[in-house]
Design a protein around this motif. Structure first.
Motif, PDB file in Angstrom:
ATOM      1  N   LEU A 210      -4.441   6.819 -14.598  1.00  0.00           N
ATOM      2  CA  LEU A 210      -4.541   5.400 -14.270  1.00  0.00           C
ATOM      3  C   LEU A 210      -3.465   4.596 -14.995  1.00  0.00           C
ATOM      4  CD1 LEU A 210      -6.120   3.230 -12.771  1.00  0.00           C
ATOM      5  CD2 LEU A 210      -7.629   3.037 -14.748  1.00  0.00           C
ATOM      6  N   THR A 211      -3.181   4.945 -16.240  1.00  0.00           N
ATOM      7  CA  THR A 211      -2.135   4.254 -16.995  1.00  0.00           C
ATOM      8  C   THR A 211      -0.764   4.505 -16.379  1.00  0.00           C
ATOM      9  OG1 THR A 211      -3.412   4.467 -19.033  1.00  0.00           O
ATOM     10  CG2 THR A 211      -1.074   4.014 -19.269  1.00  0.00           C
ATOM     11  N   PHE A 212      -0.530   5.729 -15.917  1.00  0.00           N
ATOM     12  CA  PHE A 212       0.734   6.059 -15.264  1.00  0.00           C
ATOM     13  C   PHE A 212       0.949   5.188 -14.020  1.00  0.00           C
ATOM     14  CE2 PHE A 212       2.977   8.391 -11.935  1.00  0.00           C
ATOM     15  CZ  PHE A 212       4.188   8.683 -12.557  1.00  0.00           C
ATOM     16  N   VAL A 213      -0.078   5.106 -13.167  1.00  0.00           N
ATOM     17  CA  VAL A 213       0.034   4.292 -11.950  1.00  0.00           C
ATOM     18  C   VAL A 213       0.239   2.815 -12.312  1.00  0.00           C
ATOM     19  CG1 VAL A 213      -1.170   3.515  -9.862  1.00  0.00           C
ATOM     20  CG2 VAL A 213      -1.330   5.910 -10.581  1.00  0.00           C
ATOM     21  N   ALA A 214      -0.471   2.334 -13.328  1.00  0.00           N
ATOM     22  CA  ALA A 214      -0.329   0.945 -13.760  1.00  0.00           C
ATOM     23  C   ALA A 214       1.089   0.670 -14.259  1.00  0.00           C
ATOM     24  CB  ALA A 214      -1.344   0.627 -14.848  1.00  0.00           C
ATOM     25  N   ASP A 215       1.660   1.607 -15.020  1.00  0.00           N
ATOM     26  CA  ASP A 215       3.031   1.432 -15.514  1.00  0.00           C
ATOM     27  C   ASP A 215       4.028   1.366 -14.364  1.00  0.00           C
ATOM     28  OD1 ASP A 215       2.145   1.401 -18.108  1.00  0.00           O
ATOM     29  OD2 ASP A 215       2.611   3.520 -18.503  1.00  0.00           O
ATOM     30  N   CYS A 216       3.801   2.186 -13.330  1.00  0.00           N
ATOM     31  CA  CYS A 216       4.687   2.164 -12.162  1.00  0.00           C
ATOM     32  C   CYS A 216       4.606   0.820 -11.439  1.00  0.00           C
ATOM     33  CB  CYS A 216       4.329   3.297 -11.209  1.00  0.00           C
ATOM     34  SG  CYS A 216       4.709   4.952 -11.816  1.00  0.00           S
TER      35      CYS A 216
ATOM     36  N   VAL B  89       0.905   6.874  -6.612  1.00  0.00           N
ATOM     37  CA  VAL B  89      -0.279   7.740  -6.712  1.00  0.00           C
ATOM     38  C   VAL B  89       0.116   9.204  -6.514  1.00  0.00           C
ATOM     39  CG1 VAL B  89      -2.430   8.380  -5.557  1.00  0.00           C
ATOM     40  CG2 VAL B  89      -1.969   5.985  -6.079  1.00  0.00           C
ATOM     41  N   VAL B  90       0.967   9.477  -5.528  1.00  0.00           N
ATOM     42  CA  VAL B  90       1.407  10.842  -5.282  1.00  0.00           C
ATOM     43  C   VAL B  90       2.119  11.408  -6.509  1.00  0.00           C
ATOM     44  CG1 VAL B  90       3.022  12.252  -3.948  1.00  0.00           C
ATOM     45  CG2 VAL B  90       1.524  10.631  -2.774  1.00  0.00           C
ATOM     46  N   ALA B  91       2.982  10.591  -7.121  1.00  0.00           N
ATOM     47  CA  ALA B  91       3.673  11.034  -8.332  1.00  0.00           C
ATOM     48  C   ALA B  91       2.677  11.305  -9.461  1.00  0.00           C
ATOM     49  CB  ALA B  91       4.694   9.977  -8.763  1.00  0.00           C
ATOM     50  N   GLY B  92       1.636  10.456  -9.558  1.00  0.00           N
ATOM     51  CA  GLY B  92       0.621  10.661 -10.589  1.00  0.00           C
ATOM     52  C   GLY B  92      -0.192  11.923 -10.363  1.00  0.00           C
ATOM     53  N   LEU B  93      -0.486  12.244  -9.102  1.00  0.00           N
ATOM     54  CA  LEU B  93      -1.245  13.455  -8.797  1.00  0.00           C
ATOM     55  C   LEU B  93      -0.439  14.709  -9.113  1.00  0.00           C
ATOM     56  CD1 LEU B  93      -2.922  12.387  -5.424  1.00  0.00           C
ATOM     57  CD2 LEU B  93      -3.995  12.525  -7.681  1.00  0.00           C
ATOM     58  N   LYS B  94       0.877  14.624  -8.938  1.00  0.00           N
ATOM     59  CA  LYS B  94       1.716  15.762  -9.309  1.00  0.00           C
ATOM     60  C   LYS B  94       1.747  15.937 -10.826  1.00  0.00           C
ATOM     61  CE  LYS B  94       4.871  15.658  -5.324  1.00  0.00           C
ATOM     62  NZ  LYS B  94       6.286  15.484  -4.895  1.00  0.00           N
TER      63      LYS B  94
ATOM     64  N   LEU C 226       6.589  14.117   1.235  1.00  0.00           N
ATOM     65  CA  LEU C 226       7.217  13.061   2.021  1.00  0.00           C
ATOM     66  C   LEU C 226       8.091  12.164   1.157  1.00  0.00           C
ATOM     67  CD1 LEU C 226       4.185  11.939   4.245  1.00  0.00           C
ATOM     68  CD2 LEU C 226       5.935  13.660   4.766  1.00  0.00           C
ATOM     69  N   SER C 227       9.175  11.681   1.748  1.00  0.00           N
ATOM     70  CA  SER C 227      10.001  10.670   1.087  1.00  0.00           C
ATOM     71  C   SER C 227       9.271   9.337   1.163  1.00  0.00           C
ATOM     72  CB  SER C 227      11.364  10.561   1.773  1.00  0.00           C
ATOM     73  OG  SER C 227      11.204  10.055   3.099  1.00  0.00           O
ATOM     74  N   LEU C 228       9.770   8.341   0.458  1.00  0.00           N
ATOM     75  CA  LEU C 228       9.140   7.023   0.496  1.00  0.00           C
ATOM     76  C   LEU C 228       9.118   6.475   1.911  1.00  0.00           C
ATOM     77  CD1 LEU C 228       7.905   4.527  -0.773  1.00  0.00           C
ATOM     78  CD2 LEU C 228      10.216   3.736  -1.347  1.00  0.00           C
ATOM     79  N   ARG C 229      10.213   6.645   2.641  1.00  0.00           N
ATOM     80  CA  ARG C 229      10.268   6.133   4.018  1.00  0.00           C
ATOM     81  C   ARG C 229       9.268   6.872   4.907  1.00  0.00           C
ATOM     82  NH1 ARG C 229      15.255   6.084   4.514  1.00  0.00           N
ATOM     83  NH2 ARG C 229      15.716   3.847   4.591  1.00  0.00           N
ATOM     84  N   GLN C 230       9.191   8.191   4.764  1.00  0.00           N
ATOM     85  CA  GLN C 230       8.240   8.971   5.570  1.00  0.00           C
ATOM     86  C   GLN C 230       6.795   8.622   5.221  1.00  0.00           C
ATOM     87  OE1 GLN C 230       9.701  12.840   4.400  1.00  0.00           O
ATOM     88  NE2 GLN C 230      10.775  13.161   6.355  1.00  0.00           N
TER      89      GLN C 230
ATOM     90  N   LEU D  94       0.828  -1.205   0.000  1.00  0.00           N
ATOM     91  CA  LEU D  94       0.000   0.000   0.000  1.00  0.00           C
ATOM     92  C   LEU D  94       0.865   1.257   0.000  1.00  0.00           C
ATOM     93  CD1 LEU D  94      -2.819   1.244   0.117  1.00  0.00           C
ATOM     94  CD2 LEU D  94      -2.702   1.102   2.617  1.00  0.00           C
ATOM     95  N   SER D  95       1.954   1.248   0.770  1.00  0.00           N
ATOM     96  CA  SER D  95       2.819   2.432   0.812  1.00  0.00           C
ATOM     97  C   SER D  95       3.535   2.638  -0.517  1.00  0.00           C
ATOM     98  CB  SER D  95       3.832   2.308   1.950  1.00  0.00           C
ATOM     99  OG  SER D  95       4.710   1.206   1.739  1.00  0.00           O
ATOM    100  N   LEU D  96       3.899   1.554  -1.197  1.00  0.00           N
ATOM    101  CA  LEU D  96       4.546   1.686  -2.505  1.00  0.00           C
ATOM    102  C   LEU D  96       3.570   2.239  -3.544  1.00  0.00           C
ATOM    103  CD1 LEU D  96       6.633  -1.621  -2.625  1.00  0.00           C
ATOM    104  CD2 LEU D  96       7.417   0.671  -2.038  1.00  0.00           C
ATOM    105  N   VAL D  97       2.349   1.701  -3.553  1.00  0.00           N
ATOM    106  CA  VAL D  97       1.352   2.211  -4.493  1.00  0.00           C
ATOM    107  C   VAL D  97       1.003   3.661  -4.160  1.00  0.00           C
ATOM    108  CG1 VAL D  97      -1.003   1.929  -5.347  1.00  0.00           C
ATOM    109  CG2 VAL D  97       0.419  -0.081  -4.947  1.00  0.00           C
ATOM    110  N   ALA D  98       0.968   3.987  -2.878  1.00  0.00           N
ATOM    111  CA  ALA D  98       0.698   5.369  -2.477  1.00  0.00           C
ATOM    112  C   ALA D  98       1.754   6.307  -3.045  1.00  0.00           C
ATOM    113  CB  ALA D  98       0.656   5.482  -0.957  1.00  0.00           C
ATOM    114  N   ARG D  99       2.997   5.841  -3.093  1.00  0.00           N
ATOM    115  CA  ARG D  99       4.071   6.673  -3.680  1.00  0.00           C
ATOM    116  C   ARG D  99       3.833   6.884  -5.170  1.00  0.00           C
ATOM    117  NH1 ARG D  99       6.210  10.106  -4.951  1.00  0.00           N
ATOM    118  NH2 ARG D  99       8.330  10.880  -4.740  1.00  0.00           N
TER     119      ARG D  99
END
Length: 476
Positions: A459-465, A311-316, A361-365, A304-309
């Motif tokens: 959605l395609t961006f998140v799927a590619d990640c 998602v954040v990149a996609g929202l930017k 936030l960084s990935l760890r944060q 979940l934390s990896l996918v959240a990262r």
């Protein structure tokens, strides 16, 4: 706040709960009648639509009455308990009148204790003098005598100036009208064909409680015992059939968080012209990356934390997805901050705690924030600030073993991403059929904010990640 400056009593009322909330359910009392309390002592636990909180009493003294029972719904401004200030002797009858202060001369005085943690609606200034009217527990402004008055069943006859003496009154228990403190109690009685006001109350001041209604139900006082005048028993429901039906049915009042969730989801469905798109995604590389990352760092990372990262990149990259609709102004508000909501199933029901500032936030944060939020979901006890301000919601319903869904948008946001379970499925890789770890992504968006292009690209961006996590490196 209500006070009687002559008797030295103070009524601790349910304060303003904020966020437009007007009522809460009383969970439990931390004190009993007769206990001594000090300023800021936690005396009651209540559950609002946002959170479960303990409330401090702003006064010191002796508890002389409690105005509600566990399970009752109380409104902002309603008295919770009455405190007699230190040094004030209460009369023998003061406890038995439901805790309502008696009326005496205006010459008395009292000193209000100064609190270091004032509740909303409570200050340290001296309270204004009020008339010595009693208040019933059924309404904020209703007047009631210290002892419940026996009211004849003749509305045209004006009430007597003084209560009838028990020895002279021929009114039976069935003709009495008792105060009922909670709408839930009235509804419970009505569902079983009982008039709650006709029951003898065992609560403070003769208030009818849930226990009184349950006792009446168990004793067989139901719909058959309250057939309206002019209705023949033959037309009434069979007592046996009614009893059997009520034994099998369970009625749960829609209150608190469940009430708010129902209202918000209903409004979302009614107001938003939503559209749903989805993709099936090969998550094999994501699982491999998680394993390699944990082996290299010695730390745990949730999917979940990896996918959240991602998602954040996609929202930017697609800021229109990180928006909300201001219906009153007729505007789309694109937010500068990314506050990531995480839909969570809790013992209290569905809640959406928010990771504020997720975009910085960084990935760890981000991992630590997501982990802390998920950990709190086990109890459902979030601070109100943790449940507000979200700009986008991530919903991981795959933990419930389902593949996909058409999630309902969390107002006033404009989109939500849902994650399905990861399962072995046949997949074509380089022209060869093989078995891969596959998951479904469901994305719902508000068509008022955007058309199909940006949501599809997001959605395609998140799927590619997810399929190739290293592809995110240029976005970091």
């Amino acid at each position: 706040m209500s006070a009687d400056v002559n008797t030295g009593t103070r009524e601790f009322i349910l304060p303003d709960l904020g966020e437009g909330l007007t009522e809460a359910e009383l969970i439990s009392w931390k004190v009993e009648i007769g206990d001594e309390v000090h300023v800021d002592q936690m005396v009651v636990e209540v559950e609002s639509a946002k959170s479960v909180v303990e409330l401090p009493c702003p006064y010191a003294g002796q508890v002389v009455s409690l105005h509600a029972n566990a399970g009752d719904t109380v409104s902002a401004g309603q008295a919770l308990l009455t405190v007699a200030e230190a040094g004030v002797e209460m009369g023998a009858g003061d406890e038995g009148d439901g805790g309502t202060p008696a009326s005496v001369s205006q010459s008395g005085s009292s000193t209000e204790n100064s609190s270091g943690a004032n509740l909303i609606g409570y200050g340290t200034s001296e309270p204004k003098t009020r008339s010595a009217k009693k208040r019933s527990f059924g309404g904020k402004h209703a007047a009631a005598p210290a002892v419940p008055t026996v009211i004849p069943d003749a509305p045209s006859q004006p009430p007597a100036e003084t209560p009838a003496s028990p020895s002279n009154s021929s009114t039976t228990a069935n003709d009495r009208v008792s105060p009922v403190s909670s709408p839930l109690v009235r509804k419970l009685a009505k569902d079983h064909g009982i008039s709650a006001k006709s029951l003898p109350g065992t609560g403070p001041g003769g208030v009818v409680t849930r226990a009184d209604v349950m006792a009446a139900i168990e004793s067989g006082a139901g719909a058959a015992a309250h057939v309206p005048a002019g209705t023949s028993p033959a037309k009434a429901s069979s007592p046996a059939a009614s009893s059997d039906q009520s034994d099998r049915d369970t009625r749960t009042p829609i209150t608190g968080l469940r009430k708010v969730v129902s209202e918000r989801l209903t409004k979302s469905r009614q107001e938003i012209p939503e559209a749903t798109i989805w993709l099936d995604v090969d998550a094999t590389e994501l699982l491999a990356t998680k394993k390699a990352l944990e082996a290299r760092t010695g730390e745990k990372y949730s999917l979940l934390s990896l996918v959240a990262r991602f998602v954040v990149a996609g929202l930017k990259k697609y800021p229109i997805i990180n928006s909300s609709i201001d219906t009153a102004a007729g505007e789309i508000v694109t937010h500068g901050d990314i506050n990531l909501g995480l839909a969570a199933q809790t013992p209290r029901g569905l809640m959406v705690p928010v990771v504020h500032g997720a975009g910085e936030l960084s990935l760890r944060q981000l991992r630590d924030s997501v982990s802390g939020t998920v950990g709190k979901a086990a109890s459902g006890k979030f601070d109100p600030s943790e449940l507000t301000g979200g700009t986008f919601t991530l919903n991981n319903y795959g933990v419930f073993g389902v593949d996909g869904s058409a999630p309902i948008i969390n107002l006033p946001e404009v989109a939500m991403l849902g994650l399905g379970r990861i399962k072995d499925r046949p997949w074509v890789v380089d022209g060869e059929l093989t078995v891969r770890k596959v998951m479904y992504l469901s994305f719902v968006f508000d068509h008022r904010a955007c058309d199909g292009q940006e949501p599809s690209e997001f959605l395609t961006f998140v799927a590619d990640c997810i399929e190739n996590p290293i592809s995110l490196l240029p976005e970091l």
